[in-house]
Design an enzyme around this catalytic site. Structure first.
Site, short mmCIF file in Angstrom:
data_model
loop_
_atom_site.label_atom_id
_atom_site.label_comp_id
_atom_site.label_asym_id
_atom_site.label_seq_id
_atom_site.Cartn_x
_atom_site.Cartn_y
_atom_site.Cartn_z
N HIS A 198 31.94 -1.20 -77.82
CA HIS A 198 32.51 -1.63 -79.85
C HIS A 198 33.95 -1.89 -79.54
CE1 HIS A 198 29.43 1.51 -80.79
NE2 HIS A 198 29.41 0.98 -81.96
N GLY A 199 34.81 -2.00 -78.56
CA GLY A 199 35.81 -2.50 -78.57
C GLY A 199 36.43 -2.58 -76.98
#
Length: 473
Positions: free
Chosen positions: A333-334
């Site tokens: 996700h990041g």
């Protein structure tokens, strides 16, 4: 890492509405002629993505060619070891591209920090590359293509078909993650405009618009963004409500996007898999991941968890595989430690449920299991939303900071209760209502969609519609 604003590829804008009406009309006209339709839809998708940056179109084209070459070589080779080596090389290229743009600066900064603590002044250079919108999604789809070809589940596609699959604009920038074997066979025969599920598509688009613009953006403006920006300025009532409001916001924002994406695809004659199924009614984390971002959950299961060994190696091996899968899922996700901790939280919860055993877990009353799971999920969203660990600490301290509420309003509370409460209702009456609306005549559907658009337009702030949350992934 430089992040380019993806406002030009936001669905709920006048520009996109004009773009889609033109593309849809021409698509319907060209559907019976694949030789014309395929180049047209490929060009339309390039225009859509190129509105953000034409450099990213070139990047996507390079990814198409690299994976198509790998698929052709895999199909031509009769030696299992060679085929496995080609897949490994293709996956390495795909993940290397993702790592360069998304994770290089993150790990380089941490590496440089470690070197600094031991007195070594040999820092790695920071690249500050712009993060291509949707790169995590189309890289995963490219991997699914070469792996499915290697597994014999799919023959190599024509290059133009693979390019359409990876660049198809309804799901290009934020999913859902459509498998190659789900999409490519749909290109085998011309779409028939007479068989398009217009009612279902229009309803999904309308619901998605309301979720995103009316609910998600309202909650972001009124409480989530102010509190998460400087949580130390607020007291327990505001901070607590902001946590639940973000749970509602991210659900409406992401499921709203996928509703619109699936609806747009339906109007063009394509079927995408479901991506959300009332996740906040879950009474276990295992159930939550069967209902939240379903296409990512099954992707991580099939391409990471099962290849790691799945549940075939005993309780502790299964626990290890669950934890690795969820931590890497969080990192997907990041590039931030907050996402790693979020993945670790969900991994720990899944491992705990696994070690306790489903039979013992089910002995706990369903309402109590729901309360525990829902509130732990909300706690996880605090990690997910916070830009860094310092904000996480400030937010948690503010949760126990007595004081008056300054942002709490009936509208905010009502929006949160509506979003969560709708997922707790029995599904059958809602499904029956939806099917009834989908069966309306085209005129009634048009009037209903126009009413929704007017409602949405009335809630859009002067600065316009902000990008969807998952565009950054």
């Amino acid at each position: 890492m430089e992040v380019v604003s993806p406002r030009s590829v936001v669905f709920p804008t006048v520009q996109f509405a004009i773009f889609f009406v033109v593309v849809l009309a021409l698509s319907w006209a060209l559907m019976p002629k694949p030789g014309l339709w395929k180049p047209f839809i490929l060009a339309a998708s390039a225009v859509f993505y190129g509105a953000a940056s034409w450099r990213w179109v070139a990047l996507l084209a390079a990814l198409v060619l690299a994976n198509q070459l790998a698929a052709v070589l895999i199909a031509r080779s009769g030696r299992p070891k060679v085929r496995s080596s080609i897949v490994a090389a293709a996956v390495a290229v795909d993940l290397g591209l993702l790592g360069l743009f998304k994770y290089y600066d993150f790990f380089a900064e941490d590496f440089n920090r470690v070197l600094g603590t031991v007195g070594l002044d040999l820092p790695l250079p920071l690249l500050s590359l712009a993060l291509p919108v949707g790169i995590s999604f189309f890289v995963f789809q490219a991997i699914s293509y070469v792996v499915d070809v290697k597994r014999g589940l799919l023959p190599p596609a024509r290059t133009v078909d693979l390019a359409i699959y990876l660049s198809f604009f309804p799901h290009l920038v934020a999913g859902p993650i459509v498998r190659a074997r789900e999409f490519l066979p749909q290109l085998a025969a011309p779409r028939d405009p007479r068989n398009v599920a217009v009612g279902a598509g229009v309803v999904l688009i309308a619901v998605g618009l309301v979720k995103k613009v009316v609910l998600a953006d309202f909650l972001a403006r009124e409480i989530v963004d102010p509190v998460f920006a400087v949580p130390q300025l607020y007291h327990t009532p505001d901070v607590l409500l902001a946590a639940y409001a973000y749970a509602a916001q991210i659900y409406c924002d992401f499921s709203g996007y996928t509703d619109i994406a699936i609806g747009l695809a339906l109007l063009m004659g394509f079927i995408f898999p479901q991506n959300f199924d009332s996740p906040y009614r879950s009474a276990s984390f295992r159930e939550f991941w069967r209902r939240w971002h379903i296409t990512l959950s099954r992707y991580l299961r099939d391409f990471l968890y099962i290849p790691l060994g799945g549940n075939r190696g005993g309780r502790w091996s299964t626990a290890r595989n669950l934890m690795i899968t969820m931590v890497l899922g969080g990192l997907w996700h990041g590039a931030a430690w907050t996402f790693v901790l979020w993945g670790a939280l969900h991994g720990t919860a899944l491992v705990t449920e696994h070690l306790i055993g489903a039979d013992r877990v089910d002995r706990v009353p369903a309402w109590l299991r729901w309360i525990v799971v829902f509130n732990l999920v909300v706690f996880g969203w605090i990690l997910f939303r916070s830009p860094d660990l310092e904000i996480v600490g400030s937010f948690l301290r503010a949760l126990v900071s007595p004081g008056a509420a300054t942002l709490v309003t009936p509208a905010i509370v009502g929006a949160v209760v509506l979003v969560i409460g709708m997922q707790l209702l029995p599904p059958r009456p809602l499904q029956a209502l939806r099917l009834r609306v989908e069966g309306w005549r085209p005129t009634a559907l048009g009037v209903g969609l126009a009413a929704v658009i007017l409602l949405v337009a009335a809630t859009v702030p002067t600065q316009g519609v902000p990008p969807f949350i998952y565009f950054q992934f």
